[in-house]
Design a protein around this motif. Structure first.
Motif: not given
Length: 472
Positions: A148-157
């Motif tokens: 559930n990683i968001t782009f804003e939270e960690d774009p590379y992950a």
């Protein structure tokens, strides 16, 4: 049942003409009695029809299963077509559902019916941080097995989850079509164990992406947009990720094509990769709905479907790619004509003919245009908005054509040219028609017509010479 009314009326009329009441006798109306008897007869006839129908259905289904398990449909494996006793668990992953330059399609979540582990990874695919110039820590699933990683939270992950999802979708798509437990080119040992393909999302600064057989690797680069000064990450484009995954898939199906870098045979690798992008987009129903909304059912109306690598093309739109070492293939990417260096956007909705092209990528675009012609033609033929929604028709038509194409590739020679594959596609129509309902005669004629219109036999003219086994 259609037999009931004509049979009933005929028997009633005949019996009614032959019956007359005897004066003074206490008896039921002979016509009524005759009708009651006829109703019983009709009921028995209907039961007989039902039994015969069930028997015919059983015989037909048995015959289909027998043909599936025979060499006639060797692309379909009966044991894998059976519904599993329990549904597999899976992971939810967020991804770019189109090239980031396509603003109308936002980031969306997809469910992948295979549980992914840290990386993400599974037995076929492994996204790695070794060699990654941006990501330092692999994303991990939550308690529900989701990413559930968001782009804003960690774009590379987020990029790592996105790339895994696209490659997984490509493998799932072709595995279903061929009904196989997927094997990469290097999976030569019998049994369920697989050696996964490694994927690096941010391999360095370069206008490139590459599939390397010898390293069992797909890698994507990033670069500064010369027009905006912002970084462009090729791994964020579904088009480019699906394209490179398509190279790996074809290497599994036709490994003898891998070292060929000239002529139709060399160009077919690029054509297959581009078609993998188109078919991946059309395997997602929400994107089919979006395409119909943008084109109003005319697939040639705009470039939403047919354009590949929009963001890459925008970065190269004004300033041409510099001819320096940073943009050329590394020493492990020899044969760089098969890399994604500086090619920008290619349009499947083209009008190239075989007699007009010499350069390998243009030769490949002739075949891609041929398949796109067939797709547009058979979609127009099958389309009937009064019976089926246009998006559903597009989804089903693309799935059928994809299977025809893949079975054709599978049954073509070890090093096929365009005519080999297109002729095998015509034969594949009969195989796929065992499972799919479509106008087989029309589809065959469409393939033959566009074979000639695109001048497939003339594309590239010169036959390729044997080449060394080079990575790309």
């Amino acid at each position: 049942y259609p037999l009931r009314f004509p049979v009933c009326s005929r028997i009633v009329n005949e019996n009614a003409r032959g019956c007359a009441a005897v004066p003074g006798e206490n008896m039921t109306d002979p016509v009524v009695e005759s009708v009651e008897k006829n109703d019983q007869l009709i009921f028995q006839l209907n039961r007989l029809v039902m039994k015969q129908t069930l028997l015919l259905n059983k015989v037909f289904e048995s015959d289909v299963q027998k043909r599936r398990s025979s060499g006639t449909t060797k692309n379909l494996q009966k044991d894998l077509r059976a519904k599993p006793t329990s549904m597999p668990e899976g992971s939810k992953v967020s991804m770019w559902k189109q090239d980031p330059a396509v603003k109308s399609v936002p980031v969306r979540s997809v469910f992948l019916p295979r549980t992914a582990e840290e990386g993400p990874s599974d037995k076929h695919i492994r996204v790695i941080t070794k060699g990654d110039k941006k990501a330092t820590k692999p994303p991990c699933p939550n308690a529900n097995g989701d990413f559930n990683i968001t782009f804003e939270e960690d774009p590379y992950a987020f990029d790592m989850g996105h790339v895994y999802a696209v490659v997984r979708m490509v493998v799932n798509m072709y595995s279903r079509d061929l009904q196989v437990d997927w094997r990469w080119q290097w999976d030569t040992e019998p049994g369920p164990k697989r050696i996964p393909i490694n994927v690096i999302c941010h391999a360095g600064v370069k206008m490139n992406a590459a599939y390397l057989r010898s390293k069992k690797l797909i890698k994507f680069y990033f670069f500064n947009n010369p027009n905006t000064g912002k970084e462009v990450f090729l791994c964020r484009s579904l088009d480019i990720v699906a394209h490179e995954a398509g190279h790996a898939v074809l290497d599994s199906l036709k490994p003898d094509l891998y070292p060929v870098k000239k002529g139709q045979e060399g160009a077919f690798h690029e054509a297959f990769a581009d078609l993998t992008t188109i078919f991946t987009i059309l395997s997602q129903f929400d994107l089919c709905e979006d395409i119909i909304a943008h084109t109003k059912g005319d697939l040639r109306a705009n470039r939403y479907l047919s354009a590949i690598g929009e963001q890459f093309a925008q970065a190269l739109d004004v300033k041409e790619e510099p001819d320096d070492a940073d943009n050329k293939g590394d020493s492990d990417e020899r044969g760089e004509e098969h890399n994604s260096v500086g090619r920008g956007m290619r349009d499947c909705n083209n009008d190239l003919k075989g007699s007009e092209v010499k350069e390998m990528y243009d030769i490949g675009q002739v075949f891609v245009g041929f398949v796109f012609d067939v797709l547009c033609d058979v979609f127009d033929h099958e389309r009937n908005p009064r019976v089926i929604d246009d998006a559903e028709c597009l989804y089903e038509t693309a799935r059928t054509l994809r299977r025809i194409f893949l079975v054709g590739v599978k049954n073509s020679p070890l090093v096929p040219d365009f005519m080999d594959v297109s002729k095998a596609m015509i034969k594949a129509c009969d195989i796929v028609s065992l499972d799919e309902a479509f106008d087989t005669k029309y589809w065959k004629a469409s393939i033959q017509r566009f074979q000639a219109d695109r001048e497939l036999v003339d594309a590239g003219n010169d036959k390729p010479e044997p080449m060394l086994d080079l990575d790309y």
